[in-house]
Structures are given as C-alpha cells and as structure tokens.
Design a protein around this motif. Structure first.
Motif, PDB file in Angstrom:
ATOM      1  N   LEU A 225       0.768  -1.266  -0.246  1.00  0.00           N
ATOM      2  CA  LEU A 225       0.330   0.059  -0.137  1.00  0.00           C
ATOM      3  C   LEU A 225       0.518   1.403  -0.017  1.00  0.00           C
ATOM      4  N   ARG A 226       0.674   1.608  -1.212  1.00  0.00           N
ATOM      5  CA  ARG A 226       1.728   3.388  -0.800  1.00  0.00           C
ATOM      6  C   ARG A 226       1.007   4.615  -0.331  1.00  0.00           C
ATOM      7  N   ASN A 227      -0.167   4.808   0.005  1.00  0.00           N
ATOM      8  CA  ASN A 227      -0.003   6.350   0.770  1.00  0.00           C
ATOM      9  C   ASN A 227       0.328   6.898   1.643  1.00  0.00           C
ATOM     10  N   PRO A 228       0.559   5.364   2.821  1.00  0.00           N
ATOM     11  CA  PRO A 228       0.549   6.062   4.121  1.00  0.00           C
ATOM     12  C   PRO A 228       1.975   6.793   3.774  1.00  0.00           C
ATOM     13  N   ASP A 229       2.228   7.898   5.240  1.00  0.00           N
ATOM     14  CA  ASP A 229       3.380   8.361   4.740  1.00  0.00           C
ATOM     15  C   ASP A 229       3.744   8.376   6.673  1.00  0.00           C
ATOM     16  N   PRO A 230       5.098   8.672   6.266  1.00  0.00           N
ATOM     17  CA  PRO A 230       5.660   9.053   7.904  1.00  0.00           C
ATOM     18  C   PRO A 230       4.467   9.303   8.987  1.00  0.00           C
ATOM     19  N   SER A 231       3.680  10.926   8.837  1.00  0.00           N
ATOM     20  CA  SER A 231       3.296  11.365  10.215  1.00  0.00           C
ATOM     21  C   SER A 231       2.412  10.951  10.369  1.00  0.00           C
ATOM     22  N   ALA A 232       1.915   9.120   9.753  1.00  0.00           N
ATOM     23  CA  ALA A 232       0.998   8.677  10.154  1.00  0.00           C
ATOM     24  C   ALA A 232       1.539   7.972  12.057  1.00  0.00           C
ATOM     25  N   ASN A 233       0.181   7.714  12.767  1.00  0.00           N
ATOM     26  CA  ASN A 233       0.037   6.882  13.664  1.00  0.00           C
ATOM     27  C   ASN A 233       0.954   5.559  13.479  1.00  0.00           C
ATOM     28  N   PRO A 234       1.935   4.664  13.327  1.00  0.00           N
ATOM     29  CA  PRO A 234       2.014   3.710  12.717  1.00  0.00           C
ATOM     30  C   PRO A 234       0.900   2.341  12.895  1.00  0.00           C
ATOM     31  N   TYR A 235       0.114   2.626  14.707  1.00  0.00           N
ATOM     32  CA  TYR A 235      -0.324   1.542  15.192  1.00  0.00           C
ATOM     33  C   TYR A 235      -1.639   1.724  15.192  1.00  0.00           C
ATOM     34  N   LEU A 236      -2.294   3.127  14.318  1.00  0.00           N
ATOM     35  CA  LEU A 236      -3.402   3.658  14.260  1.00  0.00           C
ATOM     36  C   LEU A 236      -3.308   3.044  12.603  1.00  0.00           C
ATOM     37  N   ALA A 237      -2.470   3.971  11.936  1.00  0.00           N
ATOM     38  CA  ALA A 237      -2.796   3.122  10.110  1.00  0.00           C
ATOM     39  C   ALA A 237      -2.340   1.919  10.220  1.00  0.00           C
ATOM     40  N   LEU A 238      -1.951   1.457  10.472  1.00  0.00           N
ATOM     41  CA  LEU A 238      -1.713  -0.409  10.342  1.00  0.00           C
ATOM     42  C   LEU A 238      -3.106  -0.901  10.889  1.00  0.00           C
ATOM     43  N   ALA A 239      -4.032  -0.058  11.637  1.00  0.00           N
ATOM     44  CA  ALA A 239      -5.207  -1.121  12.467  1.00  0.00           C
ATOM     45  C   ALA A 239      -5.853  -0.981  12.018  1.00  0.00           C
ATOM     46  N   ALA A 240      -6.240   0.591  10.940  1.00  0.00           N
ATOM     47  CA  ALA A 240      -6.986   0.915   9.700  1.00  0.00           C
ATOM     48  C   ALA A 240      -7.186   0.540   8.442  1.00  0.00           C
ATOM     49  N   VAL A 241      -5.483  -0.065   8.124  1.00  0.00           N
ATOM     50  CA  VAL A 241      -5.802  -0.414   6.517  1.00  0.00           C
ATOM     51  C   VAL A 241      -5.529  -2.294   7.237  1.00  0.00           C
ATOM     52  N   LEU A 242      -5.253  -2.478   8.102  1.00  0.00           N
ATOM     53  CA  LEU A 242      -5.209  -4.150   8.465  1.00  0.00           C
ATOM     54  C   LEU A 242      -7.112  -4.216   8.755  1.00  0.00           C
ATOM     55  N   LYS A 243      -7.426  -3.358   9.602  1.00  0.00           N
ATOM     56  CA  LYS A 243     -10.023  -3.629   9.761  1.00  0.00           C
ATOM     57  C   LYS A 243      -9.874  -3.979   8.019  1.00  0.00           C
ATOM     58  N   SER A 244      -9.233  -3.498   7.213  1.00  0.00           N
ATOM     59  CA  SER A 244     -10.109  -3.316   5.818  1.00  0.00           C
ATOM     60  C   SER A 244      -9.810  -4.791   5.460  1.00  0.00           C
ATOM     61  N   GLY A 245      -8.690  -4.807   4.924  1.00  0.00           N
ATOM     62  CA  GLY A 245      -8.087  -5.782   4.490  1.00  0.00           C
ATOM     63  C   GLY A 245      -8.782  -6.858   5.186  1.00  0.00           C
ATOM     64  N   ILE A 246      -8.880  -7.308   6.539  1.00  0.00           N
ATOM     65  CA  ILE A 246     -10.044  -8.712   6.846  1.00  0.00           C
ATOM     66  C   ILE A 246     -11.524  -8.462   6.859  1.00  0.00           C
ATOM     67  N   ASP A 247     -11.955  -7.173   6.749  1.00  0.00           N
ATOM     68  CA  ASP A 247     -13.537  -7.162   6.188  1.00  0.00           C
ATOM     69  C   ASP A 247     -13.457  -7.412   5.195  1.00  0.00           C
ATOM     70  N   GLY A 248     -11.849  -7.340   4.365  1.00  0.00           N
ATOM     71  CA  GLY A 248     -12.400  -7.751   2.477  1.00  0.00           C
ATOM     72  C   GLY A 248     -12.904  -9.630   2.701  1.00  0.00           C
ATOM     73  N   ILE A 249     -11.806  -9.997   3.893  1.00  0.00           N
ATOM     74  CA  ILE A 249     -11.735 -11.265   4.025  1.00  0.00           C
ATOM     75  C   ILE A 249     -13.398 -11.792   3.945  1.00  0.00           C
ATOM     76  N   LYS A 250     -13.292 -11.135   5.306  1.00  0.00           N
ATOM     77  CA  LYS A 250     -15.358 -11.697   6.338  1.00  0.00           C
ATOM     78  C   LYS A 250     -15.890 -11.593   4.740  1.00  0.00           C
ATOM     79  N   ASN A 251     -16.554 -10.562   4.044  1.00  0.00           N
ATOM     80  CA  ASN A 251     -17.152 -10.299   3.230  1.00  0.00           C
ATOM     81  C   ASN A 251     -17.247 -10.745   1.672  1.00  0.00           C
TER      82      ASN A 251
END
Ligand code: ADP
Ligand code: MG
Ligand code: MG
Ligand code: MG
Ligand code: MG
Length: 441
Positions: free
Chosen positions: A331-357
């Motif tokens: 994934l190429r849009n994140p930038d290093p001003s992001a909170n890494p915990y929250l960025a990963l939580a948000a992106v991974l949750k999105s991917g997991i939601d894709g799998i579940k649905n």
C-alpha cells in the motif's frame, strides 16, 4: 525464574540506570515517563501512574489517572547511552480499574491483530520509511538546505547524509533490527532505510523506535531529520509504503496460490479488495496532516487514484513481483507522519473486512494511472483519494469499518484534531496567495 524476574536480572547485569517507559499518543507522538532502576520492579507490576489529561487526546482532568503496563518483550538498551546506561520499555495504557484504555493506539492495533489471529492468521508488515536530512543553522534550527545533490541509489563522494545513514543503520542493528536495505532516495537529501517485516505490533513499535533513532543520530551529525511528508515543493515527498501479508498457523504465506494466474490466493484478493474499498475512509489515518495531501499529487511517485496493479508503481496498491513466502500487497499512500499503530489498525481492519465479506477487487490497471484523464477514469470506475485533509475527515466520518478499528474515543479525538488543524490552515494567508493576488487585484 519468570519473565519479570529475568528482566530485572538482565537490567541489573547490563548496569542500566534509567528506564524510559514509552507510549504513543493519538497523534503519533512518542511520550516518555522515565524511572530509575530502583523503580523498575514497581513498573513491571504496572504500578507506574501518569496524568492522562496532560496527553493530547487522552482524557479529561476528572479521570486523569492512568497506568502504564510495560510490554516486557520491548526491553532494549539504548545504544547511544553509556554512563549512565539507559533502556526503554514500550507500554500499553491502562485505566485505574485495570482494563486497557480505549484511547491507547497500541491497544487499538492489538484488537485488530487479535481479530486476525482468531481467523487463523498472523499479520506480517514491512514498512519503507522515507525521510529527509536537512542542515541546521548556527542556532541549531532546521533549514531546508540539503547536504547533497545525489539521487536514487547514488553514492556521493563526500556524503554527510550517507555517513549519518550508516550510523543509523548500525544503531538500529544494535537494537535488534534486521536492516534489509538502506539507500539514497530520489530527491536530494532524501533517504530510506528498510527493515525486515515482522508481525504488525512489533513493526508498529519498530516504526516508533526507528523515527526516534533517525532523529537522534541525525542530530549527532549536526543534521535535522524530518518525517514531514512533503517538505519541499517540486521534488518527491516522503512516503511510508506498507507491505502486508497474512501467515497461516503452519507458517505458510496465505496470499500465495500457485494455481492462480497472478499466483495470488482468494484471501489475497479479498484482502486487497477490502483495502481498496476503505481507502478513502482510512486516508485521514494514513495521511493525517494538511501537508500529507501535498505529497499525494501526480508526477512524484505517490499514488493519487484508488487502483491496483501487479506491474505498475503508480496506483495505490502494487503487488510486488516476488512470490512464495514474499507474496505481499504494497500500500503506497501512507506517509511517515501517520501514527503507525492507528494506520496499521485501520488498513488491516479494512483487509480483514474484505476477507470476512468476500469482497472482490476491481480489475487491475496496468497502464500508468498518471496518464489517465477524467473520462477514462470514469469509464473504468476509478476514484481518487481524498484531495485534502478536510475531505479525508469527511470520508472517515462515514466509514464504519475504519471507525470500528479506531474505536469511538480515538475516532473522535483524531477527527477533532484534524478539523482543528484544517481550520487553522484555512485561515492562514500563505505566501502563494500573496504572490498570486497582491499585485493582480
Ligand atoms: P520496494 O521494492 O517497494 O522498494 P523494499 O525492498 O524497499 O520494497 O521493501 C520491501 C519491504 O517488504 C521490506 O520491509 C520487506 O521486509 C517487506 N516484506 C518482504 N516480504 C514480506 C511479506 N511476506 N510480508 C510483509 N512484508 C514483506
Ligand atoms: Mg523501497
Ligand atoms: Mg527496494
Ligand atoms: Mg522508497
Ligand atoms: Mg515500496
């Protein structure tokens, strides 16, 4: 000997005098409560308290007592300290009743990691953090002057930045990082140091540690390191690509499937689809500053459109060519001003939601998406990322998947802070406007 006793023994043997208890606030800033070695046992029993109301986005004054619960596996001696020797422990934040605080970003990521684990996967993440090194002036203030005119992979003869980068690499190695590559990036003064992927929580911790090390070592070389996404107009900005894969309990890469045309599994396609589907919603998390959106423009190797490709580097998601255990989604849009915990939580949750649905991704786009005009985009049903922080916050506000990843508390504080930032920015009269309008009107 249990873990706690082992750690106490180790700290004494290493002659550690100070321990920094670290945690990260909602805006991604590392916070620190320092204790002496005599207090370590108390700290390991989660008895160290701090005032949560003095941390951005945490709590109001009435409920301000919070506890730090150190994660014992994060104990590291800081290699640049000697006498007295210092170490750090990364902590989760707990409430007085002993339950995890819902405003703690690390707790938010842990919840998503647990969700994947319940589905039978561990998540592997490899980040690519880019940054600039700038000269400081006589007063030690950062300038926008770089030390070199080098470009991608260049080896400059007298490269101040190169020396600093070598030092950073050595320090990170001493702290247990496996450094895969370290190179000059495309823009003058821009660098990248890549470390090996690991599970999501370990990687988020490492991103925080990485930024701290890069800043400290730069300072020791008389340079200023910045993770600001786009410090200079007209040259590339700094990204933080996130490489992701899922691993099954028997150690197999769940994204790999020999029989598929692109050798990607169903799980990979669903995960990819989930990420694309929520991309507009998580932009405010992966790109949380006003400045982030000045990087996400055509022509500077940063993504603009929500599309994916297995060959081209211009869309939001690229599937790198490596297969087998290296099968991954970048994934190429994140930038290093992001909170890494929250960025990963948000992106991974999105991917997991894709799998579940069981969501299916759109067709890949293998042409250069920068060359695409509005009409072609419309025909292909391709949308753009939010154009600015305000749009991004609006998209986040209606995105239930990303909101759930953050939790109500963090969602509110994060959007509140972003809107405040946007209002401040909007009120400002910039040099650009003066140049443009002062004479004209
Ligand atoms: P790029 O080609 O985009 O410049 P890099 O080589 O700079 O990529 O970085 C690749 C990153 O991907 C590294 O952090 C690496 O450890 C990570 N990576 C490799 N394999 C996997 C995997 N299976 N899952 C997650 N990340 C991975
Ligand atoms: Mg790279
Ligand atoms: Mg590379
Ligand atoms: Mg790069
Ligand atoms: Mg990359």
């Amino acid at each position: 000997m249990n873990h706690k006793e082992a750690l106490l023994k180790k700290a004494k043997e290493l002659e550690v005098e100070f321990i920094h208890l670290q945690f990260t606030d909602i805006l991604g800033v590392m916070k620190n409560v320092s204790i002496t070695i005599e207090q370590l046992e108390k700290a390991l029993d989660n008895e160290i308290m701090f005032d949560g109301s003095s941390i951005d986005g945490f709590v109001r004054i009435e409920e301000s007592d919070m506890y730090l619960a150190p994660d014992l596996s994060t104990f590291i001696v800081l290699p640049w300290t000697d006498s007295p020797r210092e170490a750090r422990l990364i902590c989760n934040v707990y409430k007085t009743d002993g339950t995890p605080f819902h405003g703690c970003p690390r707790n938010a990521l842990k919840k998503v990691v647990k969700e994947a684990l319940d589905m039978g996967y561990t998540i592997n993440i490899g980040p690519e953090c880019e940054f600039f090194l700038f000269h400081t002036d006589e007063k030690g203030e950062p300038s926008l002057q770089t030390h070199d005119n080098a470009g991608y992979f260049d080896l400059a003869p007298v490269d101040l930045g190169g020396n600093a980068r070598k030092d950073m690499t050595m320090t990170l190695k001493q702290m247990g990082f496996e450094i895969e590559a370290s190179h000059h990036e495309v823009a003058p003064g821009q660098h990248e140091i890549d470390f090996k992927y690991a599970d999501a929580l370990v990687t988020a911790d490492r991103i925080m540690t990485f930024k701290m090390v890069v800043r400290i070592i730069a300072q020791r070389h008389g340079l200023h390191a910045t993770f600001m996404p786009k410090p200079k107009f007209g040259i590339n900005g700094s990204g933080m690509h996130i490489n992701m894969s899922l691993e099954t309990m028997d150690g197999k890469n769940a994204f790999y499937d020999d029989k598929d045309k692109l050798k990607l599994s169903k799980v990979a396609y669903h995960f990819l689809a989930g990420v694309l589907k929520q991309a507009k919603g998580f932009a405010a998390v992966t790109n949380p500053t006003v400045n982030s959106y000045k990087r996400l423009i055509p022509g500077y190797e940063a993504p603009v459109l929500i599309a994916w490709s297995a060959s081209n580097r211009s869309p939001l998601v690229r599937i790198p060519a490596k297969r087998g255990n290296s099968t991954r989604i970048e994934l190429r849009n994140p930038d290093p001003s992001a909170n890494p915990y929250l960025a990963l939580a948000a992106v991974l949750k999105s991917g997991i939601d894709g799998i579940k649905n069981e969501i299916d991704p759109p067709k890949p786009v293998d042409s250069n998406v920068y060359d695409m005009d509005e009409l072609e985009m419309k025909e292909k049903g391709i949308e753009g990322l939010p154009a600015n922080l305000y749009e991004a916050v609006k998209m986040l506000s209606t995105n239930e998947v990303v909101k759930e990843a953050l939790g109500q508390h963090i969602f509110k504080k994060l959007t509140g802070a972003a809107l405040y930032e946007w209002n401040e920015y909007s009120k400002d009269v910039s040099q650009w406007e003066i140049n443009r309008y002062l004479r004209k009107y």
